[in-house]
Structure formats: C-alpha cells, structure tokens
Design a protein around this motif. Structure first.
Motif, short mmCIF file in Angstrom:
data_model
loop_
_atom_site.label_atom_id
_atom_site.label_comp_id
_atom_site.label_asym_id
_atom_site.label_seq_id
_atom_site.Cartn_x
_atom_site.Cartn_y
_atom_site.Cartn_z
N MET A 1 1.12 -0.97 0.05
CA MET A 1 0.12 0.19 -0.06
C MET A 1 0.91 1.54 0.29
O MET A 1 0.22 1.57 -0.98
CB MET A 1 -0.62 0.32 1.59
CG MET A 1 -1.73 -1.01 1.39
SD MET A 1 -3.18 -1.42 0.87
CE MET A 1 -4.00 0.55 0.01
N GLN A 3 5.11 3.77 0.10
CA GLN A 3 5.65 3.37 -0.80
C GLN A 3 6.68 2.51 -0.59
O GLN A 3 7.28 1.65 0.87
CB GLN A 3 5.96 5.06 -1.37
CG GLN A 3 5.08 5.67 -1.67
CD GLN A 3 6.15 7.34 -2.04
OE1 GLN A 3 7.02 7.24 -2.56
NE2 GLN A 3 5.34 7.89 -1.21
N HIS A 186 -2.31 2.91 22.18
CA HIS A 186 -2.58 2.17 20.94
C HIS A 186 -4.01 1.20 20.51
O HIS A 186 -4.26 0.86 19.11
CB HIS A 186 -0.71 1.10 20.74
CG HIS A 186 -0.53 1.66 20.87
ND1 HIS A 186 0.62 3.10 20.21
CD2 HIS A 186 1.09 1.61 21.62
CE1 HIS A 186 1.92 3.57 20.30
NE2 HIS A 186 1.55 2.61 21.99
N ARG A 187 -4.51 0.71 21.65
CA ARG A 187 -5.58 0.36 21.29
C ARG A 187 -6.92 0.80 21.54
O ARG A 187 -7.85 -0.26 21.79
CB ARG A 187 -4.95 -1.27 21.92
CG ARG A 187 -4.18 -2.84 21.74
CD ARG A 187 -4.40 -3.00 20.01
NE ARG A 187 -4.12 -3.78 19.70
CZ ARG A 187 -2.60 -3.38 18.43
NH1 ARG A 187 -2.69 -1.26 18.27
NH2 ARG A 187 -1.87 -3.97 18.63
N ARG A 192 -6.15 7.56 20.90
CA ARG A 192 -5.98 8.20 19.35
C ARG A 192 -7.11 9.45 20.30
O ARG A 192 -6.06 10.33 18.77
CB ARG A 192 -7.70 7.48 18.43
CG ARG A 192 -8.71 7.29 17.37
CD ARG A 192 -6.48 7.19 16.74
NE ARG A 192 -6.72 5.94 15.84
CZ ARG A 192 -7.18 5.26 14.86
NH1 ARG A 192 -8.73 5.65 15.07
NH2 ARG A 192 -7.04 3.97 14.52
N GLN A 195 -3.09 11.00 20.94
CA GLN A 195 -2.83 11.83 19.64
C GLN A 195 -3.15 12.84 19.27
O GLN A 195 -2.83 13.70 18.47
CB GLN A 195 -2.40 10.40 18.95
CG GLN A 195 -1.38 10.36 18.00
CD GLN A 195 -1.69 9.00 16.95
OE1 GLN A 195 -2.47 8.37 16.81
NE2 GLN A 195 -0.41 9.08 16.06
N PRO A 337 5.10 9.06 -7.84
CA PRO A 337 3.84 7.99 -8.00
C PRO A 337 2.97 9.18 -8.17
O PRO A 337 2.85 9.70 -6.68
CB PRO A 337 4.31 7.17 -7.82
CG PRO A 337 5.01 6.37 -6.98
CD PRO A 337 5.65 7.67 -6.17
N GLN A 338 1.51 8.97 -8.17
CA GLN A 338 0.71 9.82 -8.26
C GLN A 338 -0.02 8.61 -7.28
O GLN A 338 -0.61 7.62 -8.56
CB GLN A 338 0.09 10.33 -9.36
CG GLN A 338 0.01 11.60 -9.65
CD GLN A 338 0.64 12.50 -9.11
OE1 GLN A 338 -0.60 12.71 -7.98
NE2 GLN A 338 1.40 13.67 -8.48
N PRO A 339 -0.81 9.22 -6.31
CA PRO A 339 -2.26 7.53 -5.69
C PRO A 339 -3.40 7.77 -6.72
O PRO A 339 -3.42 8.37 -7.85
CB PRO A 339 -2.25 8.59 -4.56
CG PRO A 339 -2.33 10.39 -5.38
CD PRO A 339 -0.91 10.27 -6.46
N GLN A 340 -3.47 6.61 -7.00
CA GLN A 340 -4.46 5.91 -7.85
C GLN A 340 -6.15 5.72 -6.97
O GLN A 340 -5.71 5.38 -5.77
CB GLN A 340 -4.20 4.37 -8.79
CG GLN A 340 -3.17 4.92 -9.89
CD GLN A 340 -3.58 6.32 -10.78
OE1 GLN A 340 -4.60 6.10 -11.25
NE2 GLN A 340 -2.77 7.16 -10.94
N PRO A 341 -7.46 5.65 -7.69
CA PRO A 341 -7.99 5.57 -7.08
C PRO A 341 -8.09 3.65 -6.52
O PRO A 341 -7.61 3.20 -7.74
CB PRO A 341 -9.11 6.10 -7.69
CG PRO A 341 -8.47 6.83 -9.18
CD PRO A 341 -7.42 6.72 -8.91
N ILE A 342 -8.83 3.88 -5.46
CA ILE A 342 -8.71 1.93 -5.08
C ILE A 342 -10.62 1.45 -6.00
O ILE A 342 -10.98 2.30 -5.43
CB ILE A 342 -9.12 1.36 -3.68
CG1 ILE A 342 -7.36 2.28 -3.17
CG2 ILE A 342 -9.45 0.64 -2.83
CD1 ILE A 342 -7.46 2.73 -1.80
N THR A 343 -10.41 0.81 -5.95
CA THR A 343 -11.84 0.51 -7.08
C THR A 343 -11.67 -0.94 -6.46
O THR A 343 -10.98 -1.84 -5.96
CB THR A 343 -11.94 0.60 -8.90
OG1 THR A 343 -9.98 -0.29 -8.98
CG2 THR A 343 -11.88 1.71 -8.87
#
Lengths: 343, 484, 310
Positions: A1, A3, A186-187, A192, A195, A337-343
């Motif tokens: 996912m 880089q 962390h859980r 959350r 942070q 690199p350019q991100p691509q949509p997730i399909t």
C-alpha cells in the motif's frame, strides 16, 4: 500500500530501532567490561532501581503525547510516600487500605493538575511547576523535614525485595502497567484522542472529541501511577521520606523523549518509552560495575551526566534529521508516483 | 485557472477609488499584486509615472504603498505610540527609546486622522476599529501615497464608521490615493470618486460614481448567467429537520436567526464575507454556543453547548478551514474518517482496526478518494480529496443535518463536480443540508432554497431558482433596487 | 492604577505581611538580621532579573540553578588560586554566558522547546559538576569574604550592587530599543520579524544574558561565606520563576515588569522568616511557595478569561 522503501531504511527511521540497537550495544559492552554485569542478581538490581522512574515515564508518555508536560510527578511521589507512612503509622490503618487510600490521594492530586490546566486553560508547565513545589512542600511540612516512617509490614516490604519467577515484584508491576498503558494508547479511542489532541487540539475539538476531559484523564492517570510508584519506592527503601523521588520527573521526561515521543505532541509509542527507560537504566547501573568507575565511586553521576547529554543529542538530532529529510523529500517530490483511486 | 486576467486599474492622487466584486472575483489577488506579495505573470505597474518591475513587499512599502487589513497586526502588549514607532523606524538595539518624541509623533499622526486615542494606551485595550485607525496612522507616518483599505468597516458600528469615513476624506484631502474595498454600496456612494468592478478576475469597467446607480453596479457584479453545469435536483423536501427560532450569539455577532431546513432539502446560505454565516454554523455545532433563541431538531429542543452534544444530536459540520479543523493532516485517512464515531464504531473504547479499515475503504470507494490507501496521512492528499475525507468523517456519523462550510473552496474543478454530485445524492437520500458558500453560481445551482445573511441575521429567504441579481442585491442590502 | 494593578496588589500583600509582622514580631525588623536576610536574597534577585527577560521573551530556563553551581565552582577555584576578584567575576560571567549560549542556540537556532532543552542542560551541568567536584566545598582565601570589608559594609555593597543592577535593567527594558524588542518578540515573534526585529537574535541574547547574570550572582554569593558550596544553586530556578510569576510576568510572554518581580521576590522571601516569627513551622515554606505560584497563575488565568470575554 505505502511506497516501497528499503528494509533497513524504514527500520532505521524508527527511533525505537535505534534505541534497541543502543540497548543491545550497552548490554554487550557492559557484559564485556563490567564486573558481575551478566548475572541474574544484577538484572534484578537494575529492575529494582529503575521501576519507579519507569512507572513515572509510562504515565508521562500520554501527557507528552497530548502536547502537555507534568513536572510534579516526582514531588507527588514524595507526598504519597509520606502520606502512606502517616496512614499506616499515625492513623493505624491496615496496610492494604492505606495503600488504596494513597492511590486515591495520588489520583486526586493529578486531578488538581488536570482541573487547573483544563478548567482555566492554564499552561501545564507553570501549573505543574506550582504543584511541584506544593506537593514537595506538603511532604516536608508533614514530616517536619526530617521524620521518616520505618517498620512497615514484611508483606508490604516484599513488594520491594522479593522475586517471582526470577523477576522482582516491581518488575512485574512495571510490565503490567506498561501493557495497560500500551493498550490504552495504542488500542483504545483514548490513545487515538491523545494523538489527535497532540497534533491539533482545534482539529480534535472540531471532530467532536472531548478534548478537555481527555487531557484531564492523562494527569489523573499520572497522579494515580505516581502514588503506585511511591508505594514501590517505600517498599524498596523500607522507609517513607519527604525527599522520595526528587528529580525523578526529569529522568522520566528524559526516558520518554529518548523513547521517540515528540515533545510537540502527537508522535510516540509506549514501546519506545519502555526502551528509553531500559537504555537509561542499563547505562546508569552498568557504569557502576565498571571497576575503574566503581573504584572512584562516580558511577551514578556519570550515568546521569550521560543521560542528560544523550537527551540533548536526541533532541538536536531529531530536529536536524527532520530538516534533512524535509530537504530530501522536496527533491524527490518531483518524481513521486501519483495515487490511484482504489476500486 | 488564473485569478486575474489583464486587469487595468489606475488611481489618482487625492482620490478614493472603490473596488467592488463578489467573493473570489480577484480583489485580493489584485491587492497582493499591488503590495508586492504576488508577482504578476504579465503587465506593468507604474507608481507616480515610474515603471516598477519586480515589486516586493519591501519595495512597495518604500514606494509609499500601505495596506490596512481587517485584522490589524499590532503588538497588543505594547502602547499605541510604541507600535507606531516599531512600524516606522528600525532602531538599533542599543539606541534609547525617545518616549517623548514617540508620543508626540503618535499624537500628531492620530490627530491628523482625527482619532481620539491616547498614545500611551496599550493596544489590547483598543477596539478593533481603533486598532485600524492606529494602522492608518502608521501608514501615514510611513509617508504612504497609496493606502489600500480592505473592507475596513466589516466589524464597525455606525458611529465608528462615520469616524473612519472622516479619516478617509481627510486622507483624500491630503493628496493620498485610497483604494477602498467594500461590499457596502452605500459606503461606495458616500465615499468614492470612482468605482471599478471586478468579475472572474477581469475588470468589468471603471466609472465615476456620479455616473452610475446601485442597480447598474449590481448588474455589473453579477453579469453572466449561471454557466456551470450542476446536477439537477431529484428530491422532494420532506419533514422539517432543523428549525431555528430567533437564535443569536453576541460573541459571534449573530442575532435573531430563524429558519427551517427540511429532510432532502439543500438550503443554500449565501451572503458576503463577515455576514455571520460561518458564525451561525459554529453556533449550530456548539463551538460558540447560542445565548438566545431555540434550536429545534426533529421537533425536539436541543441545547447545543459543545460539538459533542451536536454530534450526538445528529448535527455534522464540515468546516471551512480544512487544514486546521477539517482533517488532522498527520493522522491516517482511516483515523480521520472514524474520528467522530468513536463511541459507535468502537464499543467499550476498544479500537477495531479491521472495522475501521473496512469503513475507510468503503468511503474511499464511495467518494472516489484518490489515495494510496487508508493508512496514508491526510496531509498527503490534494485539497479536494482532503475535503472528501472530511465529508466521509461526518457522513459516517449518519447525521440528520449536514452543515457544509464552503465545501468546494480551493478544490480543483474535477473534484468540485464530484462533491456536488455527492451532496445531491445525500439530499436525495433524505439528509437535510445547510450549505454555506461564497460561490454564487454554486449556491444558485445547488440550492432548493436560499437564505441570504447580512449583518448577522437572515436578510432574505429566496427560492432556489432565484437569479443572481436578487441574491446579490439581498446580500448587499438593496432588495428593492435589484429589479430596477 | 489599572496598568500596574497586578504589581500593586502584590506590593499590598507584602505591606500587609510586614504590618502584621511589625505588630506581632517587631524583632523581625532588627537591623542586622534584616540586613543578612536581604543580602541572602541578592543572588536570587539577580537571577530573577535574567529569568524575567527570558519569560517575557516567551521562553523558560530551568537550568539556571545548575549554571549557578558551575559558575560558583569556577569562581571559587579561581579565587582560591589567588586571582583578583575582578578576574574571578569576569571568568564566572563568561562561563555562565557560554552555558546560556548553548541553551539559546538549541532553542533559537534549532527551534526546540526551551523547557526540554533546559531540562537536559540542567541535568548535564549538575551532574558534570558533581562528577568534577564530588560535593567538596572550596575554601576561600581570607580576603575574599565581603570583599575584605567589614561584614556590614560588605552586605551593604552586595545589596547596593543588586539594586543598581535591577534599576539599570528596569530602565533598559523600558528605555532601550533592545528591551522593547524583547517584549515585541515575546508578544508575537512573527510580527516582530516583520517589523525588522531579529527574534532569534533576541532569544539567544536573553539566554546569554541570564547565563552571565547567573555567573554574577554566583560570584556575589561566594563572597558571603568562607567556603563555596557546589550545591548552592539547587532550587534557584524555581525561586526565580516563582518571583517572576508572582510579580506579574505573564508566562506566555510579552508582559511583565522588573519592579513587580522585585516585589514578588521580597514577598516570597519574607514568607519564610515571617513563619518563624509567627511561630508557624518553617517546613511549610515550599508548600506555601507552591501555593503562591498557583494562586498567581489562577488569578491571571481568571483575569485573562474575563478580559477575553469582553
């Protein structure tokens, strides 16, 4: 996912990895040079002498994660130790109940910090500087500066001296609290929010998070665990004194910052804090076992000196590394690199 | 897209030249070019007959160009006299501060503009308009030949406005050229000698004030018909979701707001900057709670005292400032998307990473967020995609009322169209939407009804198919004259 | 009145305390003990002056106690070696300035938070000193104590030095451009930069100045006794910060007045002996000091919230 990056590069980018490397190097070095370093007794000794500071570091971590700071934990440790002595020796309360009462007082004292910081929106630095003085002062006033409480019940003293499965009791306690804080940070949604608050208090507020309540929680928690550390301290030294835990707040903060938690808030792991505590503990104990240093009796000073210097280098190094990374990122951003949509 | 296209603009000494245009028409870009903050890609700038190339802020100041902003940048802890002194001279560190002289000069400058302010007062004690006057005094002291005032009266009372007008006239009398930006037409007619209207980065025309009237000005500002293509309305409004009765908040400058938003309805909230639209949204979301009136949600009165209460009541707010409030840039997309639904998604405060990831992936697909994945930090996304993440966070709360504050500001054209489609779909699914927007075509193209705010309250309630003239006229406070 | 309300209310508290003491324990005002008590406060006053500038600049320095200790040992060793006091003083101040410069570089140059930076340097200097000196006292030659003057004249000299320094610093903060620049940087560093001030330079400068003043204070401290205690600086940072906060210096920078700090220090310094004279146990000193700090910040907090709502 994400880089792809060379394995070692990502590994070295994490402060935890650097610390682990430092820790291993310390262990190898002191095993070679120190006298009786690599023994079970010495290991137990290290644990005993660093458990209290370790506990304080564990609860300092969430506070720093939210972008705050607590200078009063060392003083609170002293106050709680003295109060525990008062409860058992002057009020003649049974030890378990006295211990429970001490924990309640600790949490309440943490609540005072949290209340002033969140209720009146005062800067944590100056509030806890005030309570740093107040808590220590109360401890001194109660003991009139000199009195110490001794003769605690053997069952209680076991907390400071006995071992189970080779590990001192306070070592187990440290592990338990470390796991608990790690889970919390962390859980759970608490971590959350810590942070989010550390990165952007305003952003957290616009997300509907209970910002002030969460901040207050971290200080109450710190007070509670400081009281716990006071019990451990008292059991280890077999006495309760007003000067218990002097300067511990600094060592706790050092361990947390060395452990990779950003002093600006938002970034950090409990595992890193544990490693930070271990590095400082092994360093300070190990130095005392090097014959030449032991002979001069300068082990503890040298250990603290190196800790302070280490903190300066960790801080400065972090900033310099960041600006270097930013410069490199700017150079590389053209080839990103350019991100691509997730399909 | 270019913010400015070949604009010609001239200013004479001793003239007040008004600059008028919708939000985003290019006024602030023009100002930035004049003050040297932005470099123009083409064209020429001449000051006093001399052509200036490579204008920087420092050179602009040296040329006598000064800009008075709405929020003065003064030192609140220092006195008025000292603020003026710090602005006017670079003293070396070991030089003595000549208090008497500083106070004298401050008094003189303040007198020149007719301001009755004691130079010894600390700036924190001054009201906003008084601080603006100090800024003007600074500009005068620096020997400004051109003074730019960017909506100076936005936060002023009537009395303070008159004082300011007197100051502007005084400046004109002293031969200073004033560029005066304002949305208030009556001010322009009272004060300006000439007026230039900007639209879509172009100058529509420059006219002497004596030669035009308000109706023609509004026509010049609006100009074209709505050209962009907006998805058609598909929903029929249902029951009333939100009803406001005389809601106000003194600290936010909002008073006596009453309106209703229905399920499946997109209510556009139009108005000029400073009209109180974002302030109204902040009231509804509990950031600056209301101090008067009633907020009724689904027939039940709710006291929205904090964002948490608002979220629990089913109100969602996608804020205007995406980078500061909408998304936490350092945190992963997934964490950002689930931030407002902690209690529901994570029962017992226990993080469930699988569920979080699944939810994030769902929204990434549904809203077509362009990203490397749910773990990527919010800051790695483009503006439009950040906006989609902010939107996803609030859709996840399954709200009854969605407040959008400038949903497409700073978003590229492609993402803008996508966001519009998403908003439409949400309305079709029965959500009540309150959409604040300064983009007039967007308001006209998207809204079922349009509420126009002015001076902190609702100035007009218009049907969705209103024309731009009517909306602009209401926002400017000229309802009757628009038809003329 | 309004402008100095905060300073005046602290002064009123001090006067009230003194009046109570005059009624109950007139012995408090006997000349020689009073003089000794005032003399004992001179190092704290000098450090508090420097600390005030640092806080006005929106920073903090908690390493000043350690710096003081190092400077005291430097001064003590040089004095013991028989060097003239002027050389001792210069060397001590130079050592302090160097330590201040390190803090200043880490804070202003690298943009690190001053609290953690000075925490680290505090530990480092303190332990380096312990390592070097092993807690041993340094015996000073005969001519050093009270500059070789009679005790009372020596004490008066010290008090006069501190008060002159305070007056000069207060004058400079009000009347020198550099002083005003400290306020400007503390109020808004970015606006200060736009006004042509160099915020980094100013920040570096106040840290160096505080270090140098710690050196001066340490030298003026060693002449008060025949020996140098290497641990003499312990808790000094807290005392200085407390004096500043009680004296009305805003912890988030930009506001504060050295005369207010002077009164704040006198108030804090009077509490402890007052307790003794009023037959309250002296062990309460630290607790009361903490309480006074908290009261001061709470009062400021409430005031600023009220002011903000206006």
């Amino acid at each position: 996912m994400s880089q792809p990056a060379p394995f070692f590069k990502t590994l070295l980018a994490r402060p935890e990895a650097v610390l682990l490397f430092v820790l291993v190097a310390e262990l190898v070095f002191f095993s070679a040079v120190g006298r009786n370093f690599n023994t079970a007794d010495n290991f137990a000794n290290i644990v005993r002498h660093s458990a209290e500071i370790g506990l304080l570091a564990l609860v300092m971590m969430p506070i720093i994660l939210t972008g705050g700071i607590d200078l009063s934990v060392g003083s609170l440790l002293g106050l709680c130790a003295v109060l525990f002595g008062v409860f058992t020796h002057e009020w003649h309360i049974a030890t378990p109940l006295a211990a429970a009462l001490t924990l309640v007082v600790g949490a309440a004292a943490g609540g005072l910090n949290g209340g002033l910081i969140t209720g009146l929106r005062l800067p944590p630095l100056i509030v806890t500087l005030g309570t740093f003085s107040l808590f220590r002062g109360l401890a001194e006033a109660i003991t009139k500066g000199t009195m110490t409480y001794k003769d605690f019940s053997p069952a209680f003293l076991a907390l400071g001296h006995e071992r189970a499965l080779g590990l001192p009791y306070q070592g187990w306690l440290f592990i338990a609290i470390a796991v608990a804080i790690s889970v919390l940070v962390h859980r759970t949604t608490f971590g959350r929010s810590f942070q989010a608050i550390g990165f952007s208090p305003e952003g957290a507020r616009y997300a509907g998070l209970p910002v002030q309540r969460r901040i207050a929680t971290t200080y109450v928690l710190a007070g509670f665990v400081a009281a716990l550390a006071a019990l451990v301290f008292t059991a280890r030294l077999r006495q309760a004194r007003a000067d218990a835990g002097s300067g511990y707040e600094l060592q706790a903060i050092t361990a947390v910052v060395l452990g990779g938690t950003s002093i600006f808030g938002g970034v950090g792991t409990v595992g890193g804090t544990v490693l930070g505590v271990a590095c400082v503990a092994v360093l300070t104990t190990g130095l005392k076992l090097i014959p030449a240093i032991a002979l001069q009796g300068i082990g503890s000073e040298l250990g603290s000196l190196l800790t302070g210097a280490l903190l300066i280098f960790a801080l400065a190094g972090g900033v310099l590394a960041k600006s270097l990374a930013a410069r490199r990122a700017r150079r590389q951003s053209l080839a990103k690199p350019q991100p691509q949509p997730i399909t | 897209m270019r913010a400015l296209k070949e604009v010609s603009f001239d200013l004479h000494a001793g003239e007040v030249h008004a600059l008028l245009g919708e939000n985003g028409a290019g006024k602030s870009t023009l100002i930035k070019v004049i003050t040297g903050a932005h470099q123009p890609d083409g064209g020429r700038i001449t000051v006093g007959g001399v052509e200036v190339s490579q204008l920087t802020p420092a050179r602009a100041r040296a040329l006598g160009i000064a800009c008075i902003y709405q929020q003065p940048a003064l030192f609140p802890d220092l006195s008025v006299a000292e603020n003026i002194a710090l602005r006017l001279e670079k003293t070396s560190a070991w030089q003595r501060v000549r208090w008497a002289e500083i106070a004298r000069r401050a008094r003189e400058l303040l007198q020149r503009i007719g301001a009755e302010i004691d130079p010894a007062t600390e700036v924190r004690e001054l009201s906003m308009p008084e601080q603006q006057l100090v800024e003007i005094a600074c500009a005068l002291g620096a020997g400004a030949r051109i003074v730019i005032m960017d909506e100076p009266t936005a936060s002023l009372t009537q009395k303070e406005q008159h004082l300011l007008f007197a100051v502007v006239r005084e400046l004109r009398a002293q031969g200073v050229g004033v560029i005066y930006i304002s949305h208030r037409l009556e001010e322009i007619f009272a004060l300006a000698d000439r007026v230039t209207v900007l639209r879509d980065g172009e100058s529509v025309g420059t006219n002497p004030v004596a030669a035009i009237n308000e109706a023609s000005l509004i026509r010049m500002m609006v100009g074209r018909e709505v050209s962009a293509i907006y998805p058609p309305a598909e929903s029929a409004p249902g029951e009333v979701v939100l009803a406001l009765c005389g809601v106000g908040c003194a600290a936010g400058g909002v008073r006596d707001v009453s309106l209703e938003v229905r399920a499946g309805e997109i209510m556009g909230l139009a108005g000029l900057v400073g009209a109180g639209r974002t302030e109204l949204a902040r009231i509804l979301f509990g950031i600056t709670p209301a101090d008067s009136g009633e907020i009724i949600l689904h027939g039940r009165r709710v006291a929205v005292a904090s964002p948490r209460i608002a979220v629990a009541a089913g109100i969602a707010y996608v804020p205007e400032d995406r980078r500061r409030h909408g998304v936490i840039l350092e945190m992963p997309i997934a964490a950002n998307m689930t931030m407002a639904i902690h209690p529901r998604l994570f029962p017992g405060a226990w993080l469930r990473f699988g569920a979080e990831r699944a939810l994030a992936l769902d929204y990434i697909r549904e809203l077509a967020v362009k990203t490397f994945g749910p773990e990527a930090p919010g800051g790695s996304l483009s503006g439009g995609n950040q906006q989609k993440v902010a939107l996803a966070r609030w859709l996840a709360t399954q709200p009854k009322l969605l407040i959008l504050d400038e949903p497409t500001q700073g978003v590229d054209v492609g993402a803008k169209g996508e966001i519009h489609k998403i908003i439409r779909r949400l309305a079709k699914d029965g959500l009540a939407v309150l959409m604040i927007s300064s983009d007039l075509p967007e308001v006209l193209g998207m809204s079922d009804r349009i509420a126009v705010m002015r001076g902190g309250t609702i100035a007009a309630m218009l049907p969705g198919h209103s024309d731009a003239h009517t909306v602009m006229a209401a926002a400017l406070g000229q309802p009757g004259k628009a038809a003329a | 009145m309004g402008k100095y309300f905060r300073e005046l209310s602290v002064a009123a508290a001090l006067v009230l305390l003194l009046v109570v003491l005059a009624g109950i324990a007139p012995a408090f005002f006997e000349l020689q003990p009073l003089l000794s008590r005032l003399t004992a406060q001179t190092p704290a006053l000098i450090v508090a002056v420097g600390m005030t500038l640092v806080i006005i600049c929106r920073q903090i320095d908690i390493s000043v106690g350690s710096q003081f200790g190092v400077c005291a040992v430097v001064a003590g060793l040089l004095a013991a070696a028989g060097l003239p006091l002027s050389v001792v003083l210069l060397a001590s101040m130079a050592a302090g300035a160097a330590m201040g410069a390190l803090n200043g570089w880490l804070v202003a140059g690298l943009g690190l938070p001053s609290i953690v930076v000075t925490l680290a340097t505090m530990v480092t200097w303190q332990e380096a000193l312990r390592l070097f000196q092993q807690g041993k006292f340094i015996n000073l030659p005969a001519g050093v104590q009270w500059f070789g003057l009679a005790q009372q004249r020596g004490q008066l000299t010290l008090i006069a030095t501190a008060v002159v320094l305070l007056t000069c610093a207060a004058w400079a903060m009000k009347n020198l451009a550099a002083g005003r620049h400290v306020y400007a940087v503390g109020t808004d560093a970015e606006a200060a930069r736009l006004a042509g001030i160099n915020p980094r330079g100013i920040t570096l400068g106040v840290f160096i100045l505080l270090g140098a003043l710690a050196g001066l204070a340490a030298t003026l401290n060693i002449v008060q006794s025949p020996q140098v205690d290497p641990k003499a600086g312990g808790g000094l940072e807290l005392k200085a910060i407390a004096a500043a906060v009680v004296g009305g210096v805003a912890v988030n920078g930009g506001r504060g007045n050295l005369w207010g700090v002077f009164v704040g220090l006198l108030l804090l310094a009077t509490i402890n002996p007052a307790l003794t004279y009023l037959h309250v146990e002296a062990y309460w000193e630290k607790a009361i000091q903490g309480l006074v700090i908290l009261l001061a910040v709470v009062a400021d907090g409430i005031r600023s919230r009220k002011g903000g709502a206006k």
